[in-house]
Write a protein that holds these residues in place. Sequence first.
Motif, PDB file in Angstrom:
ATOM      1  N   VAL A 159       0.967  -1.226  -0.046  1.00 53.06           N
ATOM      2  CA  VAL A 159       0.023   0.130   0.073  1.00 53.06           C
ATOM      3  C   VAL A 159       0.958   1.143   0.054  1.00 53.06           C
ATOM      4  O   VAL A 159       1.870   1.219   0.398  1.00 53.06           O
ATOM      5  CB  VAL A 159      -0.941   0.046   1.194  1.00 53.06           C
ATOM      6  N   GLU A 160       0.440   2.515  -0.102  1.00 52.94           N
ATOM      7  CA  GLU A 160       1.177   3.610  -0.180  1.00 52.94           C
ATOM      8  C   GLU A 160       1.486   4.088   1.135  1.00 52.94           C
ATOM      9  O   GLU A 160       0.607   4.197   1.970  1.00 52.94           O
ATOM     10  CB  GLU A 160       0.330   4.593  -0.799  1.00 52.94           C
ATOM     11  N   VAL A 161       2.749   4.361   1.256  1.00 47.16           N
ATOM     12  CA  VAL A 161       3.223   4.884   2.671  1.00 47.16           C
ATOM     13  C   VAL A 161       4.010   6.213   2.177  1.00 47.16           C
ATOM     14  O   VAL A 161       5.077   6.157   1.259  1.00 47.16           O
ATOM     15  CB  VAL A 161       4.471   3.991   3.341  1.00 47.16           C
ATOM     16  N   THR A 162       3.584   7.196   2.769  1.00 51.65           N
ATOM     17  CA  THR A 162       4.097   8.618   2.125  1.00 51.65           C
ATOM     18  C   THR A 162       4.698   9.201   3.438  1.00 51.65           C
ATOM     19  O   THR A 162       3.840   9.382   4.624  1.00 51.65           O
ATOM     20  CB  THR A 162       2.820   9.539   1.754  1.00 51.65           C
ATOM     21  N   TYR A 163       5.847   9.824   3.235  1.00 55.96           N
ATOM     22  CA  TYR A 163       6.256  10.710   4.304  1.00 55.96           C
ATOM     23  C   TYR A 163       6.027  12.032   4.231  1.00 55.96           C
ATOM     24  O   TYR A 163       6.273  12.749   3.299  1.00 55.96           O
ATOM     25  CB  TYR A 163       7.805  10.235   4.191  1.00 55.96           C
ATOM     26  N   ALA A 164       6.040  12.588   5.656  1.00 58.51           N
ATOM     27  CA  ALA A 164       5.600  13.837   5.838  1.00 58.51           C
ATOM     28  C   ALA A 164       6.342  14.441   7.095  1.00 58.51           C
ATOM     29  O   ALA A 164       5.968  13.828   8.057  1.00 58.51           O
ATOM     30  CB  ALA A 164       4.098  14.295   5.919  1.00 58.51           C
ATOM     31  N   GLN A 165       6.954  15.424   6.826  1.00 56.23           N
ATOM     32  CA  GLN A 165       7.783  16.068   8.198  1.00 56.23           C
ATOM     33  C   GLN A 165       6.847  16.416   9.125  1.00 56.23           C
ATOM     34  O   GLN A 165       5.916  17.287   9.014  1.00 56.23           O
ATOM     35  CB  GLN A 165       8.844  17.150   7.541  1.00 56.23           C
ATOM     36  N   SER A 166       6.776  16.148  10.512  1.00 60.44           N
ATOM     37  CA  SER A 166       6.091  16.450  11.547  1.00 60.44           C
ATOM     38  C   SER A 166       6.610  17.763  12.306  1.00 60.44           C
ATOM     39  O   SER A 166       7.944  17.839  12.117  1.00 60.44           O
ATOM     40  CB  SER A 166       5.690  15.372  12.467  1.00 60.44           C
ATOM     41  N   PRO A 167       5.719  18.512  12.753  1.00 60.41           N
ATOM     42  CA  PRO A 167       6.361  19.687  13.595  1.00 60.41           C
ATOM     43  C   PRO A 167       7.096  19.220  14.692  1.00 60.41           C
ATOM     44  O   PRO A 167       7.054  18.153  15.186  1.00 60.41           O
ATOM     45  CB  PRO A 167       4.943  20.503  13.822  1.00 60.41           C
ATOM     46  N   PRO A 168       7.794  20.319  15.360  1.00 56.54           N
ATOM     47  CA  PRO A 168       8.538  19.971  16.537  1.00 56.54           C
ATOM     48  C   PRO A 168       7.720  19.454  17.508  1.00 56.54           C
ATOM     49  O   PRO A 168       6.427  19.577  17.704  1.00 56.54           O
ATOM     50  CB  PRO A 168       9.119  21.165  16.872  1.00 56.54           C
ATOM     51  N   MET A 169       8.286  18.628  18.696  1.00 54.11           N
ATOM     52  CA  MET A 169       7.444  18.039  19.567  1.00 54.11           C
ATOM     53  C   MET A 169       6.904  18.938  20.768  1.00 54.11           C
ATOM     54  O   MET A 169       6.069  18.836  21.361  1.00 54.11           O
ATOM     55  CB  MET A 169       8.051  16.803  20.326  1.00 54.11           C
ATOM     56  N   GLY A 170       7.697  20.077  20.913  1.00 52.84           N
ATOM     57  CA  GLY A 170       7.500  21.093  21.842  1.00 52.84           C
ATOM     58  C   GLY A 170       8.180  20.543  23.144  1.00 52.84           C
ATOM     59  O   GLY A 170       7.828  21.243  24.209  1.00 52.84           O
ATOM     60  N   ILE A 171       9.182  19.664  23.175  1.00 53.72           N
ATOM     61  CA  ILE A 171       9.739  19.025  24.342  1.00 53.72           C
ATOM     62  C   ILE A 171      11.242  19.619  24.115  1.00 53.72           C
ATOM     63  O   ILE A 171      11.756  19.054  23.107  1.00 53.72           O
ATOM     64  CB  ILE A 171       9.545  17.561  24.573  1.00 53.72           C
ATOM     65  N   VAL A 172      11.680  20.362  24.696  1.00 51.08           N
ATOM     66  CA  VAL A 172      13.189  20.929  24.260  1.00 51.08           C
ATOM     67  C   VAL A 172      14.152  19.917  24.141  1.00 51.08           C
ATOM     68  O   VAL A 172      14.971  19.996  23.154  1.00 51.08           O
ATOM     69  CB  VAL A 172      13.586  22.234  25.307  1.00 51.08           C
ATOM     70  N   GLU A 173      13.895  19.080  25.087  1.00 50.56           N
ATOM     71  CA  GLU A 173      15.136  18.023  25.175  1.00 50.56           C
ATOM     72  C   GLU A 173      15.047  17.014  23.579  1.00 50.56           C
ATOM     73  O   GLU A 173      16.039  16.663  23.182  1.00 50.56           O
ATOM     74  CB  GLU A 173      15.034  16.900  26.102  1.00 50.56           C
ATOM     75  N   MET A 174      13.825  16.730  23.318  1.00 51.03           N
ATOM     76  CA  MET A 174      13.515  16.042  22.001  1.00 51.03           C
ATOM     77  C   MET A 174      13.841  16.775  20.794  1.00 51.03           C
ATOM     78  O   MET A 174      14.369  16.316  19.882  1.00 51.03           O
ATOM     79  CB  MET A 174      12.038  15.458  22.022  1.00 51.03           C
ATOM     80  N   ASP A 175      13.312  18.245  20.705  1.00 49.88           N
ATOM     81  CA  ASP A 175      13.417  18.934  19.678  1.00 49.88           C
ATOM     82  C   ASP A 175      14.988  19.347  19.460  1.00 49.88           C
ATOM     83  O   ASP A 175      15.428  19.452  18.264  1.00 49.88           O
ATOM     84  CB  ASP A 175      12.792  20.307  19.848  1.00 49.88           C
TER      85      ASP A 175
END
Length: 304
Positions: free
Chosen positions: A242-258
């Motif tokens: 099936v189709e799997v498309t990639y899209a960049q998600s926004p930052p998580m808003g958690i400074v350590e993860m971002d």
Amino acid sequence: MTYPRIVSVFGATGLQGSAVVDALLKDGTFIPRAITRDPNSALSQKLKARGVQVVRGDSLDKESLVSALEGSEAVFAVTVINFSRADGKDEATQGRNMVDAAKEVGVKFFIWTGLPGMKRITGGKLQNCTHFDDKEIVQEYLKSSGLPHASLMLPAFLENLWRYDALKKTPTGYTFSWPLPPSKRLQFAWIGRDVPAAALALLKNYTDGSKLKEINGKAYAVVNAKMSHAELAEKMSKVLGVEVTYAQSPPMGIVEMDETWEFINQYEGYYTTPIPNPDLVALGMKFSTVDEFLEVEVKARYGQ
């Protein structure tokens, strides 16, 4: 008299530790001992039923670890993420307690799962990713301890596809989202397969004096592939049909993860070892492949 060869495993109910326990049980050379804060939990009881020793030990309480590790030949150590710097539960404290307790009871070999320090690599530009920096603090502490040891340096987890709910169903297939550009190439590993394979390779070789000279104090990058999320999405499309498309998600808003994503975006491929790592291969390790991971794990979870 022969004594049981006990390998004490931290995080035995989590992704890395449970995979190591499974591998030790299957191999049969060593007896796994799970170190847990709650030996009476449902997960602990399941481990006991499989023949795993389960003992109480809290990584924030060194004395409890001294009792828990008594009689262990080796240790597999992983710490629990804690971004707080004020409550004394940080990973650096956990790891140092593990090292100190292991040294006190005479553990012969210590395996640490590590990460590179972001402060060091970025020259202090990124200050908040304590998960990376604490891992490096423990690694340096382990080096200074005198304990025979090796570190397994981990890349991005392929299992994060479901651990962080990165795949979302659509009418025609799936969207795959992560806070990185589609062309940014990452280093990956199938953690549940590659970490235990690397740990077993080290455990089966460290008792050879000539090999211990090579292994002791060494950091081994555990990487099975380097590719972009767009390339990974394309591979998933083929496996799932099936189709799997990639899209960049926004930052998580958690400074350590971002800061983690910022670091990866700026410092692509911070492990420079060839893929697969020839030093681990020479110790008898067989790396997984992304294609195997997709066939075994992704198809089972997301196949139509």
